[in-house]
Motif scaffolding. Structure first.
Motif, PDB file in Angstrom:
ATOM      1  N   ARG A   1       2.411  -9.822   3.016  1.00 51.55           N
ATOM      2  CA  ARG A   1       1.009  -9.692   2.569  1.00 51.55           C
ATOM      3  C   ARG A   1       0.077 -10.565   3.399  1.00 51.55           C
ATOM      4  O   ARG A   1      -1.033 -10.167   3.723  1.00 51.55           O
ATOM      5  N   GLU A   2       0.523 -11.764   3.740  1.00 49.51           N
ATOM      6  CA  GLU A   2      -0.303 -12.661   4.550  1.00 49.51           C
ATOM      7  C   GLU A   2      -0.518 -12.070   5.945  1.00 49.51           C
ATOM      8  O   GLU A   2      -1.632 -12.107   6.473  1.00 49.51           O
TER       9      GLU A   2
ATOM     10  N   TRP B   1      -0.485  -8.925   6.693  1.00 52.20           N
ATOM     11  CA  TRP B   1      -1.386  -7.793   6.485  1.00 52.20           C
ATOM     12  C   TRP B   1      -2.818  -8.278   6.249  1.00 52.20           C
ATOM     13  O   TRP B   1      -3.774  -7.689   6.743  1.00 52.20           O
ATOM     14  N   ARG B   2      -2.976  -9.381   5.503  1.00 48.73           N
ATOM     15  CA  ARG B   2      -4.319  -9.920   5.237  1.00 48.73           C
ATOM     16  C   ARG B   2      -4.991 -10.340   6.548  1.00 48.73           C
ATOM     17  O   ARG B   2      -6.182 -10.117   6.744  1.00 48.73           O
ATOM     18  N   GLN B   3      -4.215 -10.909   7.449  1.00 43.21           N
ATOM     19  CA  GLN B   3      -4.754 -11.342   8.737  1.00 43.21           C
ATOM     20  C   GLN B   3      -5.096 -10.160   9.642  1.00 43.21           C
ATOM     21  O   GLN B   3      -5.988 -10.249  10.471  1.00 43.21           O
ATOM     22  N   ARG B   4      -4.349  -9.072   9.481  1.00 37.83           N
ATOM     23  CA  ARG B   4      -4.545  -7.880  10.327  1.00 37.83           C
ATOM     24  C   ARG B   4      -4.484  -6.625   9.455  1.00 37.83           C
ATOM     25  O   ARG B   4      -3.499  -5.891   9.493  1.00 37.83           O
ATOM     26  N   PRO B   5      -5.515  -6.362   8.663  1.00 42.43           N
ATOM     27  CA  PRO B   5      -5.463  -5.249   7.706  1.00 42.43           C
ATOM     28  C   PRO B   5      -5.313  -3.878   8.356  1.00 42.43           C
ATOM     29  O   PRO B   5      -4.904  -2.925   7.693  1.00 42.43           O
ATOM     30  N   TYR B   6      -5.592  -3.768   9.623  1.00 38.50           N
ATOM     31  CA  TYR B   6      -5.492  -2.479  10.320  1.00 38.50           C
ATOM     32  C   TYR B   6      -4.036  -2.084  10.594  1.00 38.50           C
ATOM     33  O   TYR B   6      -3.783  -0.973  11.026  1.00 38.50           O
TER      34      TYR B   6
ATOM     35  N   ALA C   1     -10.623   0.115   1.094  1.00 40.51           N
ATOM     36  CA  ALA C   1     -10.269  -1.070   1.879  1.00 40.51           C
ATOM     37  C   ALA C   1     -10.012  -2.250   0.956  1.00 40.51           C
ATOM     38  O   ALA C   1     -10.679  -2.405  -0.063  1.00 40.51           O
ATOM     39  N   ALA C   2      -9.059  -3.104   1.340  1.00 42.46           N
ATOM     40  CA  ALA C   2      -8.714  -4.270   0.519  1.00 42.46           C
ATOM     41  C   ALA C   2      -9.761  -5.360   0.663  1.00 42.46           C
ATOM     42  O   ALA C   2     -10.422  -5.503   1.630  1.00 42.46           O
TER      43      ALA C   2
ATOM     44  N   GLN D   1       0.828  -1.213   0.000  1.00 44.26           N
ATOM     45  CA  GLN D   1       0.000   0.000   0.000  1.00 44.26           C
ATOM     46  C   GLN D   1       0.866   1.268   0.000  1.00 44.26           C
ATOM     47  O   GLN D   1       0.508   2.252   0.638  1.00 44.26           O
TER      48      GLN D   1
ATOM     49  N   MET E   1      -4.810   3.382   6.476  1.00 46.97           N
ATOM     50  CA  MET E   1      -5.357   3.777   5.181  1.00 46.97           C
ATOM     51  C   MET E   1      -4.985   5.220   4.896  1.00 46.97           C
ATOM     52  O   MET E   1      -5.016   6.070   5.783  1.00 46.97           O
TER      53      MET E   1
END
Length: 74
Positions: free
Chosen positions: A55-56, A58-63, A73-74, A10, A67
């Protein structure tokens, strides 16, 4: 081939990986954001594998990556 790469998500640098001199096919991760400290010191087979792990996480904890204004939002 480079010895160091920046891992970005991002538009944020989340870490760097550095090729290990003792093992040329291994890259060690150094966190640039506290949120990615879980990856600190881990070795990866390639820059691709390090980015995939980031990335994984981040995917688990997008916060963990704030932003930016105008981002969706992804």
């Amino acid at each position: 081939m480079s010895d160091a790469y920046v891992i970005e998500l991002q538009g944020n640098a989340v870490g760097i990986i550095v090729r290990q001199k003792h093992e040329p096919n291994a890259f060690r991760f150094f966190s640039a954001l506290h949120a990615f400290n879980d990856l600190e010191g881990r070795e990866f087979a390639s820059p691709f594998h390090a980015e995939k792990a980031a990335r994984e996480l981040w995917r688990q904890r997008p916060y963990i990556i704030p932003m930016r204004k105008g981002d969706k939002a992804a």
